[in-house]
Design an enzyme around this catalytic site. Sequence first.
Site, PDB file in Angstrom:
ATOM      1  N   GLN A  89      24.201  26.053  29.278  1.00 50.57           N
ATOM      2  CA  GLN A  89      22.821  26.422  28.974  1.00 50.57           C
ATOM      3  C   GLN A  89      21.907  25.200  29.049  1.00 50.57           C
ATOM      4  OE1 GLN A  89      24.654  28.369  25.334  1.00 50.57           O
ATOM      5  NE2 GLN A  89      22.766  29.553  25.497  1.00 50.57           N
ATOM      6  N   ASP A 115      20.253  19.407  31.564  1.00 50.06           N
ATOM      7  CA  ASP A 115      20.553  18.025  31.953  1.00 50.06           C
ATOM      8  C   ASP A 115      21.680  18.002  32.979  1.00 50.06           C
ATOM      9  OD1 ASP A 115      23.246  17.704  30.619  1.00 50.06           O
ATOM     10  OD2 ASP A 115      22.056  18.067  28.818  1.00 50.06           O
ATOM     11  N   HIS A 136      20.178  27.988  32.774  1.00 46.67           N
ATOM     12  CA  HIS A 136      18.755  27.888  32.460  1.00 46.67           C
ATOM     13  C   HIS A 136      18.008  26.900  33.342  1.00 46.67           C
ATOM     14  CE1 HIS A 136      19.862  29.491  28.186  1.00 46.67           C
ATOM     15  NE2 HIS A 136      19.818  30.442  29.096  1.00 46.67           N
ATOM     16  N   GLY A 173      29.093  23.631  21.225  1.00 43.58           N
ATOM     17  CA  GLY A 173      27.721  23.268  20.890  1.00 43.58           C
ATOM     18  C   GLY A 173      26.659  24.293  21.199  1.00 43.58           C
TER      19      GLY A 173
END
Length: 225
Positions: free
Chosen positions: A86, A89, A104, A169
């Site tokens: 998601q 980076d 995303h 995470g």
Amino acid sequence: MKHLVVLTGAGMSAESGVKTFRDAGGLWEGHDVMEVASPQGFARNPELVLDFYNQRRKQLLEVEPNSAHYAIAELESQFKVSIVTQNVDNLHERAGSNTVMHLHGELTKVRSTGNPDNVLTWTGDLNLGDTCGQGHQLRPHIVWFGEEVPMIDHAIRVCESADILLIIGTSMQVYPAAGLMNFTPYTTPVYYIDPNPAITSTSRVTVIPKKATEGMIAFQKLLKN
């Protein structure tokens, strides 16, 4: 070789210094998220939105992958590894992972407002007046609120073939990504690494209540057992 699918969220990159998406007040770097992460916000104030992502892109150049990113990349020697992230980076890629799907979007890419399939690599600032070959303004290659997630069907197919699912995470609250676990075979073991886990351990799910770097050490130990 078994297929390990890794689903990662903001907590994956937090220890690298990448700021999480938003705080409890719905703010992102002091901005209402709808100002900087929606088509409506871009239409109202494109300069604000472009500057916001220019700052995020600069920050990305200042951080490095953490040990959890590298640990996942190293698992490619033991498994077929598919990462569904998601995050926008590129830290998974910089750590050496070869198969990364960005649900995303990506900070280091832009796309044409006239043709969403016209995607370009972009590492500098993006400004008003920067256009594609057809003369359309370029915009961040980010999936904003209210927009479809074009990669979700591909992600579902990846999860359907998972022998092991590792989740790191992510709050498991943002859909459609949060529902991907439901597309894995019912016999597929699930490992969930998060310091504040949103789900509990079951006969199928092993919760590791740690940050990404510590959690990956614990996960690797479990693999050896």
